[in-house]
Design a protein around this motif. Structure first.
Motif, PDB file in Angstrom:
ATOM      1  N   UNK A   1       0.797  -1.174   0.155  1.00 51.92           N
ATOM      2  CA  UNK A   1       0.148  -0.119   0.050  1.00 51.92           C
ATOM      3  C   UNK A   1       1.024   1.199  -0.009  1.00 51.92           C
ATOM      4  N   UNK A   2       2.023   1.135  -0.443  1.00 52.11           N
ATOM      5  CA  UNK A   2       3.037   2.307  -0.483  1.00 52.11           C
ATOM      6  C   UNK A   2       3.063   3.436   0.904  1.00 52.11           C
ATOM      7  N   UNK A   3       3.099   2.564   1.927  1.00 55.85           N
ATOM      8  CA  UNK A   3       3.384   3.420   3.325  1.00 55.85           C
ATOM      9  C   UNK A   3       4.200   2.645   4.116  1.00 55.85           C
ATOM     10  N   UNK A   4       4.769   3.559   5.126  1.00 57.07           N
ATOM     11  CA  UNK A   4       5.649   2.906   5.956  1.00 57.07           C
ATOM     12  C   UNK A   4       4.919   2.111   6.907  1.00 57.07           C
ATOM     13  N   UNK A   5       5.515   0.658   7.316  1.00 55.68           N
ATOM     14  CA  UNK A   5       4.746  -0.405   8.015  1.00 55.68           C
ATOM     15  C   UNK A   5       4.503   0.331   9.516  1.00 55.68           C
ATOM     16  N   UNK A   6       3.393   0.125   9.813  1.00 49.70           N
ATOM     17  CA  UNK A   6       2.986   0.719  10.848  1.00 49.70           C
ATOM     18  C   UNK A   6       3.461   0.237  12.192  1.00 49.70           C
ATOM     19  N   UNK A   7       3.923  -1.211  11.945  1.00 49.66           N
ATOM     20  CA  UNK A   7       4.511  -1.813  13.159  1.00 49.66           C
ATOM     21  C   UNK A   7       6.225  -1.107  13.608  1.00 49.66           C
ATOM     22  N   UNK A   8       6.644  -0.236  12.547  1.00 50.27           N
ATOM     23  CA  UNK A   8       7.871   0.306  12.555  1.00 50.27           C
ATOM     24  C   UNK A   8       7.814   1.718  13.354  1.00 50.27           C
ATOM     25  N   UNK A   9       6.570   2.163  13.504  1.00 45.37           N
ATOM     26  CA  UNK A   9       6.554   3.452  13.717  1.00 45.37           C
ATOM     27  C   UNK A   9       5.787   3.661  15.075  1.00 45.37           C
ATOM     28  N   UNK A  10       4.787   2.713  15.220  1.00 47.09           N
ATOM     29  CA  UNK A  10       3.925   2.900  16.593  1.00 47.09           C
ATOM     30  C   UNK A  10       3.586   1.508  17.211  1.00 47.09           C
ATOM     31  N   UNK A  11       3.269   1.659  18.627  1.00 38.57           N
ATOM     32  CA  UNK A  11       2.530   0.669  19.147  1.00 38.57           C
ATOM     33  C   UNK A  11       3.384  -0.650  19.638  1.00 38.57           C
ATOM     34  N   UNK A  12       2.935  -1.257  20.788  1.00 42.16           N
ATOM     35  CA  UNK A  12       3.650  -2.300  21.051  1.00 42.16           C
ATOM     36  C   UNK A  12       2.719  -3.633  20.553  1.00 42.16           C
ATOM     37  N   UNK A  13       3.348  -3.722  19.310  1.00 43.78           N
ATOM     38  CA  UNK A  13       2.743  -4.892  18.394  1.00 43.78           C
ATOM     39  C   UNK A  13       3.878  -6.065  18.067  1.00 43.78           C
ATOM     40  N   UNK A  14       4.795  -5.513  17.267  1.00 39.69           N
ATOM     41  CA  UNK A  14       5.854  -6.474  16.979  1.00 39.69           C
ATOM     42  C   UNK A  14       6.829  -6.943  18.170  1.00 39.69           C
ATOM     43  N   UNK A  15       6.751  -6.031  19.234  1.00 39.21           N
ATOM     44  CA  UNK A  15       7.531  -6.363  20.531  1.00 39.21           C
ATOM     45  C   UNK A  15       6.870  -7.023  21.414  1.00 39.21           C
TER      46      UNK A  15
ATOM     47  N   UNK B   1      11.697  -0.021  18.097  1.00 40.65           N
ATOM     48  CA  UNK B   1      11.843  -1.323  17.161  1.00 40.65           C
ATOM     49  C   UNK B   1      12.060  -1.150  15.971  1.00 40.65           C
ATOM     50  N   UNK B   2      11.508   0.134  15.180  1.00 38.49           N
ATOM     51  CA  UNK B   2      11.573   0.472  13.799  1.00 38.49           C
ATOM     52  C   UNK B   2      13.355   0.566  13.704  1.00 38.49           C
ATOM     53  N   UNK B   3      13.809   1.432  14.774  1.00 36.73           N
ATOM     54  CA  UNK B   3      15.269   1.493  14.711  1.00 36.73           C
ATOM     55  C   UNK B   3      16.076  -0.072  14.543  1.00 36.73           C
TER      56      UNK B   3
ATOM     57  N   UNK C   1       3.578   2.993  24.144  1.00 36.43           N
ATOM     58  CA  UNK C   1       4.374   3.014  22.943  1.00 36.43           C
ATOM     59  C   UNK C   1       5.846   2.878  23.344  1.00 36.43           C
ATOM     60  N   UNK C   2       6.454   2.441  22.519  1.00 38.65           N
ATOM     61  CA  UNK C   2       8.027   2.406  22.683  1.00 38.65           C
ATOM     62  C   UNK C   2       8.704   3.533  22.502  1.00 38.65           C
ATOM     63  N   UNK C   3       9.827   3.842  23.059  1.00 36.66           N
ATOM     64  CA  UNK C   3      10.475   5.199  23.007  1.00 36.66           C
ATOM     65  C   UNK C   3      10.920   5.426  21.448  1.00 36.66           C
ATOM     66  N   UNK C   4      10.968   6.944  21.316  1.00 37.71           N
ATOM     67  CA  UNK C   4      11.281   7.352  20.019  1.00 37.71           C
ATOM     68  C   UNK C   4      11.999   8.704  20.164  1.00 37.71           C
ATOM     69  N   UNK C   5      12.864   8.844  19.279  1.00 36.49           N
ATOM     70  CA  UNK C   5      13.636  10.217  19.318  1.00 36.49           C
ATOM     71  C   UNK C   5      12.812  11.194  18.645  1.00 36.49           C
TER      72      UNK C   5
ATOM     73  N   UNK D   1      21.816  -5.617  16.081  1.00 36.78           N
ATOM     74  CA  UNK D   1      20.955  -5.210  17.094  1.00 36.78           C
ATOM     75  C   UNK D   1      21.666  -4.341  18.157  1.00 36.78           C
ATOM     76  N   UNK D   2      22.928  -4.638  18.522  1.00 37.04           N
ATOM     77  CA  UNK D   2      23.734  -3.681  19.643  1.00 37.04           C
ATOM     78  C   UNK D   2      24.038  -2.548  18.956  1.00 37.04           C
ATOM     79  N   UNK D   3      24.694  -2.532  17.542  1.00 38.28           N
ATOM     80  CA  UNK D   3      25.094  -1.351  17.009  1.00 38.28           C
ATOM     81  C   UNK D   3      23.685  -0.231  16.728  1.00 38.28           C
ATOM     82  N   UNK D   4      22.538  -1.000  16.592  1.00 41.88           N
ATOM     83  CA  UNK D   4      21.484  -0.137  16.399  1.00 41.88           C
ATOM     84  C   UNK D   4      20.917   0.531  17.562  1.00 41.88           C
ATOM     85  N   UNK D   5      21.036  -0.433  18.804  1.00 39.54           N
ATOM     86  CA  UNK D   5      20.774   0.110  20.097  1.00 39.54           C
ATOM     87  C   UNK D   5      21.528   1.301  20.662  1.00 39.54           C
ATOM     88  N   UNK D   6      22.895   1.196  20.392  1.00 37.83           N
ATOM     89  CA  UNK D   6      23.772   2.016  20.811  1.00 37.83           C
ATOM     90  C   UNK D   6      23.608   3.245  19.935  1.00 37.83           C
TER      91      UNK D   6
END
Lengths: 227, 227, 227
Positions: free
Chosen positions: A164-178, B56-58, A221-225, B95-100
């Motif tokens: 669908x040409x969009x960034x996979x939602x699991x990479x951006x938000x939510x506790x899902x893949x984790x 997770x995306x990172x 949510x997971x942390x994000x910068x 993963x370690x490099x990504x986390x760092x």
């Protein structure tokens, strides 16, 4: 599934003197697997309809969301042809679920979101557990087996978003893949500490399901910068 | 890597009467491989942070950029399970490099761009050489082996861009994939003309690295048809 | 193709007492395969040029559109390394066609659209038939073989669109993948009813080609749910 399955051999070989528990477990696994496939196929069809795809696109997304994660896992662990290609029942179920969603889309629209979220968490937990188990059965390193479990749970959704040409939602938000990763890790650790396969699977399922539902409920949510 | 590797057999079988050079070469290859993996994982994490992905995306982008090219190469040449799945050290390092990178992102931001570009060119050259060698060791046709080298160097970046829903930058601009292709071709041609594997690898590395650095320095671009 | 091909064994084993028809059929299949590869490579290059890619991007899209569907099919049915990796003639042909399209793009632009559409339908039908046949030869379930035929015909275009960061056109509009699916289904059903392989292939080709051309001519579309 009438053809050879390494999983059955492993189960039959350890700790189970008679065939009965194995057969029951196989049936439970089969039913769980088919249920997860159906839930994910409906979600794929739903996403396709909302994105304006035609009937073929709906069927493709049903297939991809339901079976894509397992197919990639099988290719990566060397289980070729993937079971979703060898066993026609999974694709047929995915297509039937997709077609039914297309025909009954108004009814599907009216399903409460909370129910869909719960069913999706069930499917995620089923796939994460099954993926980790299959990887272990193919002698994949335990750490990699946890990744294969997460991949089985989330891979279909990632391909859906790529199509669908969009960034996979699991990479951006939510506790899902984790959550899937955590459930798969519980399976692997349980096996290491000599839990029976059934107990390890049950613990992994509960861990993934509860973590996912708690994350939805409390908005974790997971942390994000910040950019 | 303790498991069977066709590469070692090939090297041991031709021209080296004692085991010492083989062992040293194996260690050099291992260190180079791990160094390339680390550099690419840092770049993947950096791209993920800039795109606003969560932790997770990172981690996923660290894995994909560092190991995606090699995984696709291994699937295509029939080396399954791919070495990045069989050998847990590569994913753990990624993963370690990504986390760092996630934790120290301010420090990573302040690394001079010229240093990053140079390290990236080193990683590209290492991967292109290693990819072409592995394909040859699996009896892939020499021409295809050059493509497998380029794929090993660039495949991770292509998947990164697909996950970020943008056209892969290697398809649009820069002498990047073509530098990897050239380096892989030097390896293949060198082997054909009976260079020692070490010499062919060294020549291929230098060719790819210099071509890439010169392209950056002088702004070389491939031709393109104006729209 | 000088290396072992299960397809040849199957053909040689049933119904053909002498080698002559087999050899002729092999040559027809080879010529058809190469023709389809060339047409699809030109289309891939054309799409790359219109999207503003550089020369490397043009070559990559030529490769991907011409060979991507067959490569995915081969990975899924367990025919590794894929024939497009084992047989250097296909990639070389794709690159030559892509390079020629790049150099002669003005001439390619002036080719009438109706001719391009017809050639594309020929390529689609060739690939769908060949894909279904190869899947059957690898003992894939007949239903899955029809999917593999459709995948062979459309997979390259799907990857093209994913690389260009847009929703694959076959998921959104047109009778295209469904024409390939129908042609593959005719092949599979024909084989079931003991048609000779050549007759089944011819019927499948005609079904796919006519359905595709009629869909273009009359503007047929699959149903879709209005947003």
């Amino acid at each position: 599934m009438t053809d050879f399955e390494p999983q059955d051999v492993t189960v039959a070989g350890d700790r189970s003197p008679d065939r009965r528990p194995v057969t029951i477990r196989r049936q439970v696994v089969l039913v769980a697997d088919l249920a997860g496939t159906m839930v994910f196929a409906i979600e794929g069809a739903h996403a396709a309809i909302r994105a304006g795809l035609d009937l073929l696109g709906v069927l493709v997304l049903s297939f991809v969301v339901a079976l894509g994660g397992g197919i990639i896992r099988d290719l990566l662990i060397g289980a070729t042809p993937p079971s979703a290609i060898r066993d026609w029942r999974y694709p047929v179920l995915a297509f039937v679920a997709g077609l039914a969603t297309f025909l009954l889309h108004l009814q599907v629209e009216s399903v409460p979101a909370a129910l869909l979220t719960t069913l999706d968490a069930v499917g995620l937990a089923l796939f994460a557990v099954a993926g980790a188990e299959k990887a272990l059965d193919f002698n994949i390193h335990p750490f990699m087996a946890t990744l294969m479990g997460a991949m089985t749970g989330c891979g279909g959704g990632v391909i859906r978003d790529m199509l669908l040409a969009r960034v996979p939602v699991v990479l951006v938000a939510d506790i899902y893949a984790s959550a899937a990763w955590a459930g798969a890790a519980v399976v692997v650790v349980g096996r290491r500490f000599s839990c029976s396969p059934a107990l390890a699977a049950a613990l992994g399922f509960v861990a993934c399901f509860l973590l996912r539902m708690a994350a939805v409920r409390f908005g974790w949510q997971l942390p994000r910068i910040a950019g």
